[in-house]
Design a protein around this motif. Structure first.
Motif, PDB file in Angstrom:
ATOM      1  N   LEU A  82      -6.011  39.400  34.717  1.00 55.64           N
ATOM      2  CA  LEU A  82      -5.556  38.927  36.027  1.00 55.64           C
ATOM      3  C   LEU A  82      -4.857  37.576  35.918  1.00 55.64           C
ATOM      4  O   LEU A  82      -3.989  37.256  36.731  1.00 55.64           O
ATOM      5  CB  LEU A  82      -6.744  38.840  36.987  1.00 55.64           C
ATOM      6  CG  LEU A  82      -6.449  38.427  38.428  1.00 55.64           C
ATOM      7  CD1 LEU A  82      -5.392  39.323  39.058  1.00 55.64           C
ATOM      8  CD2 LEU A  82      -7.732  38.454  39.253  1.00 55.64           C
ATOM      9  N   GLY A  83      -5.207  36.803  34.912  1.00 53.12           N
ATOM     10  CA  GLY A  83      -4.566  35.502  34.710  1.00 53.12           C
ATOM     11  C   GLY A  83      -3.524  35.494  33.609  1.00 53.12           C
ATOM     12  O   GLY A  83      -3.059  34.429  33.201  1.00 53.12           O
ATOM     13  N   ASP A  84      -3.129  36.683  33.144  1.00 50.10           N
ATOM     14  CA  ASP A  84      -2.164  36.809  32.049  1.00 50.10           C
ATOM     15  C   ASP A  84      -0.746  36.701  32.599  1.00 50.10           C
ATOM     16  O   ASP A  84      -0.328  37.500  33.445  1.00 50.10           O
ATOM     17  CB  ASP A  84      -2.361  38.156  31.352  1.00 50.10           C
ATOM     18  CG  ASP A  84      -1.513  38.307  30.094  1.00 50.10           C
ATOM     19  OD1 ASP A  84      -0.561  37.526  29.914  1.00 50.10           O
ATOM     20  OD2 ASP A  84      -1.803  39.219  29.298  1.00 50.10           O
ATOM     21  N   THR A  85       0.011  35.734  32.109  1.00 50.87           N
ATOM     22  CA  THR A  85       1.372  35.527  32.596  1.00 50.87           C
ATOM     23  C   THR A  85       2.284  36.708  32.280  1.00 50.87           C
ATOM     24  O   THR A  85       3.314  36.897  32.951  1.00 50.87           O
ATOM     25  CB  THR A  85       1.986  34.258  31.991  1.00 50.87           C
ATOM     26  OG1 THR A  85       1.957  34.353  30.556  1.00 50.87           O
ATOM     27  CG2 THR A  85       1.204  33.017  32.423  1.00 50.87           C
ATOM     28  N   TRP A  91      -0.793  43.276  38.073  1.00 52.67           N
ATOM     29  CA  TRP A  91      -1.931  42.458  38.467  1.00 52.67           C
ATOM     30  C   TRP A  91      -2.563  42.885  39.799  1.00 52.67           C
ATOM     31  O   TRP A  91      -3.789  42.762  39.956  1.00 52.67           O
ATOM     32  CB  TRP A  91      -1.553  40.966  38.513  1.00 52.67           C
ATOM     33  CG  TRP A  91      -0.580  40.593  39.573  1.00 52.67           C
ATOM     34  CD1 TRP A  91       0.770  40.491  39.450  1.00 52.67           C
ATOM     35  CD2 TRP A  91      -0.877  40.273  40.941  1.00 52.67           C
ATOM     36  NE1 TRP A  91       1.344  40.137  40.654  1.00 52.67           N
ATOM     37  CE2 TRP A  91       0.360  39.990  41.583  1.00 52.67           C
ATOM     38  CE3 TRP A  91      -2.053  40.209  41.680  1.00 52.67           C
ATOM     39  CZ2 TRP A  91       0.435  39.648  42.931  1.00 52.67           C
ATOM     40  CZ3 TRP A  91      -1.977  39.868  43.021  1.00 52.67           C
ATOM     41  CH2 TRP A  91      -0.751  39.591  43.625  1.00 52.67           C
ATOM     42  N   PRO A  92      -1.805  43.394  40.802  1.00 45.30           N
ATOM     43  CA  PRO A  92      -2.492  43.814  42.037  1.00 45.30           C
ATOM     44  C   PRO A  92      -3.521  44.914  41.790  1.00 45.30           C
ATOM     45  O   PRO A  92      -4.539  44.987  42.484  1.00 45.30           O
ATOM     46  CB  PRO A  92      -1.346  44.309  42.934  1.00 45.30           C
ATOM     47  CG  PRO A  92      -0.140  43.586  42.435  1.00 45.30           C
ATOM     48  CD  PRO A  92      -0.328  43.521  40.949  1.00 45.30           C
ATOM     49  N   GLN A  97      -9.239  46.767  41.431  1.00 46.74           N
ATOM     50  CA  GLN A  97     -10.379  47.212  40.639  1.00 46.74           C
ATOM     51  C   GLN A  97     -11.572  46.276  40.796  1.00 46.74           C
ATOM     52  O   GLN A  97     -12.715  46.724  40.936  1.00 46.74           O
ATOM     53  CB  GLN A  97      -9.986  47.303  39.161  1.00 46.74           C
ATOM     54  CG  GLN A  97      -8.971  48.387  38.847  1.00 46.74           C
ATOM     55  CD  GLN A  97      -9.501  49.781  39.128  1.00 46.74           C
ATOM     56  OE1 GLN A  97     -10.603  50.121  38.709  1.00 46.74           O
ATOM     57  NE2 GLN A  97      -8.737  50.577  39.845  1.00 46.74           N
ATOM     58  N   LEU A  98     -11.321  44.984  40.789  1.00 44.47           N
ATOM     59  CA  LEU A  98     -12.405  44.023  40.962  1.00 44.47           C
ATOM     60  C   LEU A  98     -12.976  44.104  42.375  1.00 44.47           C
ATOM     61  O   LEU A  98     -14.193  43.999  42.576  1.00 44.47           O
ATOM     62  CB  LEU A  98     -11.905  42.607  40.670  1.00 44.47           C
ATOM     63  CG  LEU A  98     -11.600  42.319  39.196  1.00 44.47           C
ATOM     64  CD1 LEU A  98     -10.853  40.999  39.046  1.00 44.47           C
ATOM     65  CD2 LEU A  98     -12.899  42.286  38.374  1.00 44.47           C
ATOM     66  N   LEU A 156      -2.919  30.584  37.827  1.00 49.36           N
ATOM     67  CA  LEU A 156      -2.235  31.829  38.167  1.00 49.36           C
ATOM     68  C   LEU A 156      -3.199  32.811  38.807  1.00 49.36           C
ATOM     69  O   LEU A 156      -2.836  33.527  39.752  1.00 49.36           O
ATOM     70  CB  LEU A 156      -1.611  32.435  36.906  1.00 49.36           C
ATOM     71  CG  LEU A 156      -0.886  33.769  37.068  1.00 49.36           C
ATOM     72  CD1 LEU A 156       0.231  33.669  38.103  1.00 49.36           C
ATOM     73  CD2 LEU A 156      -0.344  34.243  35.730  1.00 49.36           C
ATOM     74  N   THR A 157      -4.432  32.864  38.325  1.00 47.78           N
ATOM     75  CA  THR A 157      -5.428  33.765  38.903  1.00 47.78           C
ATOM     76  C   THR A 157      -5.682  33.424  40.365  1.00 47.78           C
ATOM     77  O   THR A 157      -5.732  34.314  41.224  1.00 47.78           O
ATOM     78  CB  THR A 157      -6.741  33.706  38.118  1.00 47.78           C
ATOM     79  OG1 THR A 157      -6.506  34.145  36.774  1.00 47.78           O
ATOM     80  CG2 THR A 157      -7.801  34.593  38.747  1.00 47.78           C
TER      81      THR A 157
END
Length: 221
Positions: A82-85, A91-92, A97-98, A156-157
Motif C-alpha cells: 500500500l505504501g509502494d511508490t 493500491w485501491p 482487502q484491508l 504515501l500510505t
C-alpha cells in the motif's frame, strides 16, 4: 487458525478464496492463478510459498500472492504494498482487502492494526482508523479534517488511505492523485479544504456505524 506469525500451517487449494481458483475474464489473471496453484502443490507450507511469490518478477503473480496472504491474516506484504511508490494503479484494491479484513472479525482486525503500527510506527493507529469507515456525525466532529490532513501527509500510505475515504464518501476526486507529492497539488488540496470548511464532506447515503471490537475506534474517536 493461521495467525500472522504462523506460516507453518498447511492448507490445500480448497482453502483459497474463490477469486483465486475460479475462472476470470483476464488471461493474465488466469495465468497468475495457475502459477500460484502449481507452486503450492509441492507439500510445502502454503503461506511460506506465498511469501516467496510476493517477490515474483511477474506483477500479476505477486499481486495474487499478496491478496492470498491477506486472506490468511498475514498482512505485512499488503500493508507494505500500500505504501509502494511503484504500485500506482492497484493500491485501491489493497485498501479494499484491508477494509474487508477488519470486518471479518476481531482477530483479523487486531492483526491488521498491529501490522500497520509495526510498519508505520506511531502514526499506524491513525492509518488503521481509516479502514473502519465513518458516520456523518464522526465526519462533522473531526474525522473529515483528519482525512483532508491525510492527503497532505508526507506518507504515501496516509495519502492513499485518506483519498480512498474522501472519494468513497463524496464520490469526487477533485483531480487529486495520492501518488503525486502534496506540494505539487496545492490548488487541488485547497479545493478539498474549501469543501471541509463548507461542511460538504458528508456521506450522501449514510452507512451503518462502524463495527466495534478490539481494533475498532471508540465512540467519538
Amino acid at each position: 487458525k493461521l495467525g500472522p506469525d504462523k506460516p507453518q500451517i498447511m492448507a490445500g487449494t480448497e482453502h483459497f478464496p474463490p477469486w483465486l481458483i475460479s475462472d476470470t475474464t483476464s488471461r493474465l489473471d488466469r495465468w497468475a492463478a495457475d502459477t500460484v496453484e502449481q507452486e503450492t502443490r509441492g507439500g510445502r507450507p502454503v503461506a511460506l510459498v506465498l511469501a516467496e511469490l510476493v517477490e515474483h518478477r511477474k506483477r500479476e503473480v505477486n499481486w495474487l500472492a499478496i491478496r492470498c496472504l491477506a486472506h490468511l491474516d498475514q498482512f505485512t506484504p499488503i500493508v507494505r504494498a500500500l505504501g509502494d511508490t511503484e504500485r500506482k494503479l492497484d493500491w485501491p484494491d489493497y485498501v479494499d482487502q484491508l477494509r474487508q479484513a477488519v470486518t471479518r472479525g476481531p482477530e483479523a482486525a487486531a492483526a491488521v492494526r498491529t501490522t500497520i503500527e509495526k510498519v508505520h510506527g506511531q502514526v499506524g493507529a491513525d492509518m488503521a482508523r481509516m479502514l473502519w469507515g465513518y458516520t456523518n456525525a464522526q465526519l462533522q466532529e473531526k474525522e473529515a479534517k483528519v482525512l483532508v490532513n491525510a492527503i497532505q501527509a508526507p506518507s504515501l500510505t496516509a495519502r492513499r488511505l485518506g483519498f480512498w475515504n474522501l472519494r468513497r464518501i463524496t464520490g469526487a476526486s477533485l483531480g487529486y492523485d495520492p501518488n503525486v507529492p502534496p506540494e505539487k497539488q496545492q490548488l487541488v488540496i485547497r479545493n478539498w479544504m474549501k469543501r471541509l470548511d463548507a461542511g460538504e464532506i458528508l456521506i450522501a447515503t449514510p452507512e451503518p456505524a462502524p463495527a466495534t471490537g478490539p481494533a475498532a475506534p471508540g465512540k467519538g474517536e
